[in-house]
Design a protein around this motif. Structure first.
Motif, PDB file in Angstrom:
ATOM      1  N   GLU A  19       0.727  -1.094   0.158  1.00 38.81           N
ATOM      2  CA  GLU A  19      -0.153   0.196  -0.035  1.00 38.81           C
ATOM      3  C   GLU A  19       0.864   1.407  -0.096  1.00 38.81           C
ATOM      4  N   LEU A  20       1.872   1.291   0.684  1.00 34.72           N
ATOM      5  CA  LEU A  20       2.915   2.444   0.692  1.00 34.72           C
ATOM      6  C   LEU A  20       3.464   2.706  -0.531  1.00 34.72           C
ATOM      7  N   ARG A  21       3.856   1.573  -1.207  1.00 35.48           N
ATOM      8  CA  ARG A  21       4.586   1.455  -2.395  1.00 35.48           C
ATOM      9  C   ARG A  21       3.573   2.169  -3.810  1.00 35.48           C
ATOM     10  N   ASN A  22       2.107   1.572  -3.456  1.00 38.07           N
ATOM     11  CA  ASN A  22       1.226   2.094  -4.339  1.00 38.07           C
ATOM     12  C   ASN A  22       0.801   3.442  -4.173  1.00 38.07           C
ATOM     13  N   TYR A  23       0.921   4.008  -3.115  1.00 34.87           N
ATOM     14  CA  TYR A  23       0.453   5.452  -2.743  1.00 34.87           C
ATOM     15  C   TYR A  23       1.808   6.266  -3.288  1.00 34.87           C
ATOM     16  N   MET A  24       3.009   5.925  -3.035  1.00 35.55           N
ATOM     17  CA  MET A  24       4.106   6.674  -3.564  1.00 35.55           C
ATOM     18  C   MET A  24       4.132   6.839  -5.007  1.00 35.55           C
ATOM     19  N   GLU A  25       3.764   5.821  -5.772  1.00 35.31           N
ATOM     20  CA  GLU A  25       3.712   5.692  -7.315  1.00 35.31           C
ATOM     21  C   GLU A  25       2.572   6.667  -7.457  1.00 35.31           C
ATOM     22  N   GLU A  26       1.635   7.028  -6.814  1.00 35.43           N
ATOM     23  CA  GLU A  26       0.638   7.787  -7.174  1.00 35.43           C
ATOM     24  C   GLU A  26       1.099   9.244  -7.124  1.00 35.43           C
ATOM     25  N   VAL A  27       1.982   9.472  -5.903  1.00 36.68           N
ATOM     26  CA  VAL A  27       2.365  10.839  -5.643  1.00 36.68           C
ATOM     27  C   VAL A  27       3.827  11.284  -6.511  1.00 36.68           C
ATOM     28  N   LEU A  28       4.733  10.298  -6.695  1.00 38.04           N
ATOM     29  CA  LEU A  28       6.024  10.389  -7.431  1.00 38.04           C
ATOM     30  C   LEU A  28       5.993   9.015  -8.303  1.00 38.04           C
ATOM     31  N   PRO A  29       5.464   9.324  -9.500  1.00 36.84           N
ATOM     32  CA  PRO A  29       5.449   7.943 -10.226  1.00 36.84           C
ATOM     33  C   PRO A  29       6.897   7.445 -10.600  1.00 36.84           C
ATOM     34  N   ASP A  30       7.908   8.274 -10.977  1.00 41.90           N
ATOM     35  CA  ASP A  30       8.925   7.807 -11.142  1.00 41.90           C
ATOM     36  C   ASP A  30      10.158   7.750  -9.914  1.00 41.90           C
ATOM     37  N   TYR A  31       9.582   7.460  -8.871  1.00 48.24           N
ATOM     38  CA  TYR A  31      10.697   7.203  -7.753  1.00 48.24           C
ATOM     39  C   TYR A  31      11.154   5.769  -7.875  1.00 48.24           C
ATOM     40  N   ASP A  32      12.379   6.014  -7.299  1.00 47.83           N
ATOM     41  CA  ASP A  32      13.351   4.754  -7.629  1.00 47.83           C
ATOM     42  C   ASP A  32      13.107   3.610  -6.630  1.00 47.83           C
ATOM     43  N   LYS A  33      12.237   2.460  -7.212  1.00 45.14           N
ATOM     44  CA  LYS A  33      11.818   1.436  -6.202  1.00 45.14           C
ATOM     45  C   LYS A  33      13.020   0.698  -5.591  1.00 45.14           C
ATOM     46  N   SER A  34      14.036   0.727  -6.178  1.00 43.63           N
ATOM     47  CA  SER A  34      15.280  -0.213  -5.762  1.00 43.63           C
ATOM     48  C   SER A  34      16.180   0.621  -4.704  1.00 43.63           C
ATOM     49  N   ARG A  35      16.153   1.916  -4.822  1.00 40.58           N
ATOM     50  CA  ARG A  35      16.740   2.890  -3.828  1.00 40.58           C
ATOM     51  C   ARG A  35      15.958   3.374  -2.661  1.00 40.58           C
ATOM     52  N   VAL A  36      14.744   3.500  -2.795  1.00 41.12           N
ATOM     53  CA  VAL A  36      13.787   3.798  -1.849  1.00 41.12           C
ATOM     54  C   VAL A  36      13.175   2.678  -0.927  1.00 41.12           C
ATOM     55  N   TYR A  37      13.752   2.508   0.239  1.00 37.78           N
ATOM     56  CA  TYR A  37      13.214   1.490   0.811  1.00 37.78           C
ATOM     57  C   TYR A  37      12.060   1.236   1.620  1.00 37.78           C
TER      58      TYR A  37
END
Length: 140
Positions: free
Chosen positions: A87-105
């Motif tokens: 849920e946190l990652r899905n929300y983050m994608e809505e806010v900042l779609p291009d956030y780096d999923k491998s470096r943001v833990y």
């Protein structure tokens, strides 16, 4: 956004307002309970205004991410930081779609949303519209 004197102290939960500097470190006030504490210079301290979130192309300042969340939530609280990682990652994608999923833990996302809600309760966040230059007397 008034986060230029807000700090995170490594090993201590929550956020602190930087009050002053001493010979051996800092004096800071906990934003949650208002207690003042002496922070030795040996502690790892981060100014929120210097923190950024990794994206696939650049680093986005935390203040800008907070502003995007604030605008998305119309000035309200965001997702609970204790929500499942998905849920946190899905929300983050809505806010900042291009956030780096491998470096943001997962722990980074938990802190981000917890910090946002703390700052909101302390009225230290504002919308991008409120960040514009103050109106002159002629504009009013």
């Amino acid at each position: 956004m008034k986060i230029d004197k807000v700090i995170a102290i490594s090993g201590k939960p929550g956020l602190y307002h930087l009050i002053s500097q001493t010979k051996s470190g800092f004096i800071a006030e906990n934003l949650d309970d208002g207690k003042k504490t002496n922070v030795p210079a040996s502690y790892n301290v981060s100014l929120l205004s210097n923190v950024a979130i990794y994206t696939t192309t650049e680093e986005v300042p935390l203040a800008e991410v907070f502003r995007k969340i604030y605008d998305k939530e119309n000035g309200g609280e965001t997702i609970n930081h204790r929500s499942p990682e998905v849920e946190l990652r899905n929300y983050m994608e809505e806010v900042l779609p291009d956030y780096d999923k491998s470096r943001v833990y997962h722990s980074d996302l938990k802190k981000l949303f917890q910090w946002y809600n703390i700052l909101l309760r302390k009225e230290l966040l504002s919308s991008s519209k409120e960040q514009k230059a103050p109106k002159t007397s002629e504009e009013e």
